[in-house]
Design a protein around this motif. Sequence first.
Motif, short mmCIF file in Angstrom:
data_model
loop_
_atom_site.label_atom_id
_atom_site.label_comp_id
_atom_site.label_asym_id
_atom_site.label_seq_id
_atom_site.Cartn_x
_atom_site.Cartn_y
_atom_site.Cartn_z
N LEU A 146 2.52 -10.09 5.59
CA LEU A 146 3.44 -9.01 5.28
C LEU A 146 2.69 -7.75 4.87
O LEU A 146 1.84 -7.78 3.98
CB LEU A 146 4.39 -9.44 4.16
CG LEU A 146 5.39 -8.38 3.67
CD1 LEU A 146 6.34 -7.96 4.79
CD2 LEU A 146 6.16 -8.92 2.47
N VAL A 147 3.05 -6.65 5.51
CA VAL A 147 2.55 -5.33 5.15
C VAL A 147 3.73 -4.50 4.65
O VAL A 147 4.73 -4.36 5.37
CB VAL A 147 1.88 -4.64 6.35
CG1 VAL A 147 1.53 -3.20 6.02
CG2 VAL A 147 0.64 -5.42 6.78
N THR A 148 3.61 -3.97 3.45
CA THR A 148 4.65 -3.14 2.88
C THR A 148 4.04 -1.81 2.52
O THR A 148 3.07 -1.74 1.77
CB THR A 148 5.26 -3.79 1.62
OG1 THR A 148 5.75 -5.09 1.95
CG2 THR A 148 6.41 -2.94 1.09
N VAL A 149 4.61 -0.74 3.07
CA VAL A 149 4.12 0.60 2.81
C VAL A 149 5.17 1.34 2.00
O VAL A 149 6.31 1.53 2.47
CB VAL A 149 3.82 1.35 4.11
CG1 VAL A 149 3.22 2.72 3.81
CG2 VAL A 149 2.88 0.54 4.99
N SER A 150 4.81 1.76 0.81
CA SER A 150 5.76 2.47 -0.06
C SER A 150 5.59 3.98 0.13
O SER A 150 4.50 4.48 0.39
CB SER A 150 5.51 2.09 -1.51
OG SER A 150 4.22 2.49 -1.91
N SER A 151 6.71 4.67 -0.03
CA SER A 151 6.69 6.14 0.15
C SER A 151 6.36 6.84 -1.15
O SER A 151 6.31 6.26 -2.21
CB SER A 151 8.04 6.60 0.68
OG SER A 151 9.06 6.21 -0.21
N VAL B 56 0.85 -1.19 0.00
CA VAL B 56 0.00 0.00 0.00
C VAL B 56 0.88 1.23 0.00
O VAL B 56 2.01 1.20 0.52
CB VAL B 56 -0.95 -0.03 1.22
CG1 VAL B 56 -0.17 0.04 2.53
CG2 VAL B 56 -1.99 1.07 1.14
N GLN B 57 0.39 2.30 -0.57
CA GLN B 57 1.13 3.56 -0.56
C GLN B 57 0.98 4.26 0.79
O GLN B 57 -0.02 4.06 1.51
CB GLN B 57 0.63 4.47 -1.67
CG GLN B 57 1.04 4.02 -3.06
CD GLN B 57 0.70 5.05 -4.12
OE1 GLN B 57 -0.24 5.83 -3.97
NE2 GLN B 57 1.48 5.07 -5.20
N PRO C 135 5.80 4.38 5.87
CA PRO C 135 6.80 3.34 5.55
C PRO C 135 7.32 2.60 6.78
O PRO C 135 7.65 1.40 6.69
CB PRO C 135 7.90 4.12 4.85
CG PRO C 135 7.19 5.25 4.19
CD PRO C 135 6.11 5.64 5.18
N GLN C 136 7.37 3.29 7.92
CA GLN C 136 7.86 2.63 9.14
C GLN C 136 6.92 1.54 9.65
O GLN C 136 7.27 0.79 10.55
CB GLN C 136 8.06 3.68 10.25
CG GLN C 136 9.22 4.63 9.98
CD GLN C 136 8.83 5.81 9.11
OE1 GLN C 136 7.76 5.85 8.50
NE2 GLN C 136 9.70 6.80 9.08
N ASP C 137 5.73 1.45 9.09
CA ASP C 137 4.80 0.37 9.45
C ASP C 137 5.09 -0.92 8.69
O ASP C 137 4.48 -1.95 8.96
CB ASP C 137 3.35 0.79 9.18
CG ASP C 137 2.89 1.93 10.05
OD1 ASP C 137 2.17 2.82 9.54
OD2 ASP C 137 3.23 1.94 11.25
N THR C 138 6.01 -0.87 7.75
CA THR C 138 6.37 -2.06 6.98
C THR C 138 6.94 -3.13 7.90
O THR C 138 7.89 -2.90 8.65
CB THR C 138 7.40 -1.71 5.90
OG1 THR C 138 6.80 -0.82 4.95
CG2 THR C 138 7.90 -2.95 5.19
N ALA C 139 6.32 -4.30 7.88
CA ALA C 139 6.72 -5.38 8.78
C ALA C 139 5.87 -6.61 8.47
O ALA C 139 4.88 -6.53 7.73
CB ALA C 139 6.51 -4.98 10.24
N VAL C 140 6.28 -7.72 9.05
CA VAL C 140 5.41 -8.89 9.09
C VAL C 140 4.57 -8.76 10.35
O VAL C 140 5.11 -8.56 11.45
CB VAL C 140 6.22 -10.19 9.11
CG1 VAL C 140 5.29 -11.40 9.24
CG2 VAL C 140 7.08 -10.31 7.86
#
Length: 123
Positions: A118-123, A11-12, A87-92
């Motif tokens: 897995l949650v990936t947050v893109s900047s 997610v962005q 982006p700092q929320d990116t984690a498993v």
Amino acid sequence: VQLQASGGGLVQAGGSLRLSCEASGRPFSTYAMGWFRQAPGKDRECVSAISWSGRNAYYADSVKGRFTISRDNADNTVYLQMSGLIPQDTAVYYCAAHEATMLNIFQREYHYWGQGTLVTVSS
């Protein structure tokens, strides 16, 4: 108790995701539940926790005001609604069950763990 977490993805920044964790086995309402996360190179931390009734909840300072934990004991499911993602929320993200009714933030005291999503947050 078996826990199945889902809902992660890419997610962005600024976006939202809702994680779900479905439990099977012993009666769900006898457990307090928690969501934990582990970012690359970091220790696993408690993000949020909820008592068996849902009346009491805990949030880490880093997510307070952005994340909401809830549970539906009839559907044996706990949710983590995440908004304003950064982006700092990116984690498993892992859900876990604690064999007691009061909420608990100490991962060493949790008895059952899901497989992680897995949650990936893109900047």
